[in-house]
Structure formats: C-alpha cells, structure tokens
Design an enzyme around this catalytic site. Structure first.
Site, PDB file in Angstrom:
ATOM      1  N   SER A  65       0.832  -1.208   0.000  1.00  0.00           N
ATOM      2  CA  SER A  65       0.000   0.000   0.000  1.00  0.00           C
ATOM      3  C   SER A  65       0.864   1.253   0.000  1.00  0.00           C
ATOM      4  O   SER A  65       0.486   2.285  -0.537  1.00  0.00           O
ATOM      5  CB  SER A  65      -0.912   0.010   1.219  1.00  0.00           C
ATOM      6  N   ASN A  77       0.733  -4.108 -14.384  1.00  0.00           N
ATOM      7  CA  ASN A  77      -0.289  -5.135 -14.628  1.00  0.00           C
ATOM      8  C   ASN A  77      -1.297  -5.209 -13.475  1.00  0.00           C
ATOM      9  O   ASN A  77      -2.097  -6.146 -13.417  1.00  0.00           O
ATOM     10  CB  ASN A  77       0.354  -6.502 -14.885  1.00  0.00           C
ATOM     11  N   ASP A  83       2.156 -18.242 -12.632  1.00  0.00           N
ATOM     12  CA  ASP A  83       1.584 -19.561 -12.929  1.00  0.00           C
ATOM     13  C   ASP A  83       2.365 -20.654 -12.221  1.00  0.00           C
ATOM     14  O   ASP A  83       3.567 -20.515 -11.979  1.00  0.00           O
ATOM     15  CB  ASP A  83       1.640 -19.798 -14.442  1.00  0.00           C
ATOM     16  N   TYR A  86       5.499 -21.719 -13.905  1.00  0.00           N
ATOM     17  CA  TYR A  86       6.641 -20.790 -13.897  1.00  0.00           C
ATOM     18  C   TYR A  86       7.541 -21.208 -12.740  1.00  0.00           C
ATOM     19  O   TYR A  86       7.539 -20.607 -11.667  1.00  0.00           O
ATOM     20  CB  TYR A  86       6.106 -19.367 -13.707  1.00  0.00           C
TER      21      TYR A  86
HETATM   22  O1  DUT Z   1       3.915  -9.359 -12.237  1.00  0.00           O
HETATM   23  C1  DUT Z   1       4.321 -10.421 -12.724  1.00  0.00           C
HETATM   24  C2  DUT Z   1       3.519 -11.167 -13.597  1.00  0.00           C
HETATM   25  C3  DUT Z   1       4.038 -12.339 -14.130  1.00  0.00           C
HETATM   26  N1  DUT Z   1       5.289 -12.763 -13.792  1.00  0.00           N
HETATM   27  C4  DUT Z   1       5.825 -14.016 -14.322  1.00  0.00           C
HETATM   28  C5  DUT Z   1       5.114 -15.218 -13.760  1.00  0.00           C
HETATM   29  C6  DUT Z   1       4.181 -15.656 -14.818  1.00  0.00           C
HETATM   30  O2  DUT Z   1       3.929 -17.040 -14.763  1.00  0.00           O
HETATM   31  C7  DUT Z   1       4.928 -15.232 -16.070  1.00  0.00           C
HETATM   32  C8  DUT Z   1       4.037 -14.983 -17.253  1.00  0.00           C
HETATM   33  O3  DUT Z   1       3.013 -14.109 -16.851  1.00  0.00           O
HETATM   34  P1  DUT Z   1       1.692 -13.925 -17.717  1.00  0.00           P
HETATM   35  O4  DUT Z   1       1.235 -15.223 -18.276  1.00  0.00           O
HETATM   36  O5  DUT Z   1       0.739 -13.118 -16.919  1.00  0.00           O
HETATM   37  O6  DUT Z   1       2.289 -12.986 -18.866  1.00  0.00           O
HETATM   38  P2  DUT Z   1       2.125 -12.996 -20.414  1.00  0.00           P
HETATM   39  O7  DUT Z   1       2.261 -11.604 -20.828  1.00  0.00           O
HETATM   40  O8  DUT Z   1       0.862 -13.717 -20.810  1.00  0.00           O
HETATM   41  O9  DUT Z   1       3.430 -13.768 -20.841  1.00  0.00           O
HETATM   42  P3  DUT Z   1       3.686 -15.318 -21.236  1.00  0.00           P
HETATM   43  O10 DUT Z   1       3.640 -15.325 -22.726  1.00  0.00           O
HETATM   44  O11 DUT Z   1       5.061 -15.611 -20.671  1.00  0.00           O
HETATM   45  O12 DUT Z   1       2.618 -16.148 -20.571  1.00  0.00           O
HETATM   46  O13 DUT Z   1       5.605 -14.033 -15.729  1.00  0.00           O
HETATM   47  C9  DUT Z   1       6.066 -12.026 -12.921  1.00  0.00           C
HETATM   48  O14 DUT Z   1       7.201 -12.392 -12.587  1.00  0.00           O
HETATM   49  N2  DUT Z   1       5.552 -10.875 -12.411  1.00  0.00           N
END
Ligand code: DUT
Length: 145
Positions: A65, A77, A83, A86
């Site tokens: 906060s 984001n 996930d 990950y």
């Molecule tokens: O604030 C965050 C959000 C995500 N991640 C890591 C963990 C997550 O499993 C991975 C992928 O995130 P996400 O699927 O939300 O991102 P994307 O933009 O859809 O990328 P990707 O193509 O890697 O799935 O990035 C972080 O380290 N910090």
C-alpha cells in the site's frame, strides 16, 4: 494448514523471504537490485526469487500500500499472476514498474507482496439466448452515496 514452497534465490545479498505470523498472511518481496528510474520510465524490477509453488496453486503479486508513496512507482499489470508452471531455476519473479517521478529503489527495499491462491475449477462455457434473469443495471447504476 502449512504449505512448503521450494525457493531459489538469485542474489546472495537478498534478504530471505519471511512469513510473518499474526500480521498479514501476504509475504513481502524485495527489489533484488538498486534501480534508478526517470519519470515515465518502465522497468521490470527483479525480485530475486524463483519458486516451485505447491501443486494446484498460483501466486498473486500486488504492490504494498505504501509503495507509491515511498517510490512513486505503479505496478503496470495491477496484479501479477505467477503460474504454477513458472517454476524453473531462471523463472525469476519481477515487478513491472512505471515511474511517475524520478526515483530510486534500493536493493532489499520491500516493494510488493504476494500470496498463493488455489486454481479456479475448470470452466466450460454454455452459450444461451437468454440468461433468464432481470438486469441489475449498468455500471454505476446504484449511484455514489
Ligand atoms: O507481475 C508479474 C507477472 C508475471 N510474472 C511471471 C510469472 C508468470 O507465470 C509469467 C508470465 O506471466 P503472464 O502469463 O501473466 O504474462 P504474459 O504476458 O501472458 O506472458 P507469457 O507469454 O510468458 O505467458 O511471468 C512475474 O514475474 N511478475
């Protein structure tokens, strides 16, 4: 109930994560390097950890906060979703930061927090012509007071 999370630290100087009882069950995360940012700049701030979450769980990362007050950064984001898949040694967690002013975040500053959450059930979509319910009203229909 207690769960165990396998954690790999990617920086020896990083303070180790701690679950603090009786305060909040969210766990603070720290910047893994000192970062300087100009107003308007975006940076993925490394959090210095990779984890194997318990089976059936994901993690949600949100800012503390006080993060905006202390550092002038927003999490782009809004909520980060980590996930379960990950989970490799180099699957480092990051904080996507947008600086609203010139700022410096130091190594080990606590900038965000996470908790683990069970996956939702599997979902199947069933298309219909009508949902059979009364409309509740559009967004903001209940007024402001
Ligand atoms: O604030 C965050 C959000 C995500 N991640 C890591 C963990 C997550 O499993 C991975 C992928 O995130 P996400 O699927 O939300 O991102 P994307 O933009 O859809 O990328 P990707 O193509 O890697 O799935 O990035 C972080 O380290 N910090």
């Amino acid at each position: 109930m207690q769960q165990t999370i396998k954690i790999k630290y990617l920086n020896d100087q990083l303070e180790r994560l701690e679950y603090i009882e009786n305060k909040s069950d969210w766990i603070d995360l720290r910047a893994a390097e000192t970062v300087t940012m100009k107003a308007g700049e975006f940076k993925l701030i490394p959090l210095g950890v990779a984890m194997q979450l318990p089976k059936g769980y994901e993690a949600h990362i949100v800012p503390r906060s006080s993060t905006f007050k202390n550092f002038g950064i927003l999490q782009t984001n809004s909520t980060g979703i980590v996930d379960e898949s990950y989970c490799g040694d180099n699957d480092q967690w990051y904080f996507p930061a947008l600086a609203m002013r010139d700022t410096q975040i130091n190594l080990n500053d606590r900038i965000c927090q996470f908790r683990i959450v069970e996956h939702q059930p599997t979902i199947k979509f069933h298309e219909v012509d009508t949902l059979g319910n009364e409309d509740r009203g559009g967004i903001g229909s209940t007024g402001v007071q």
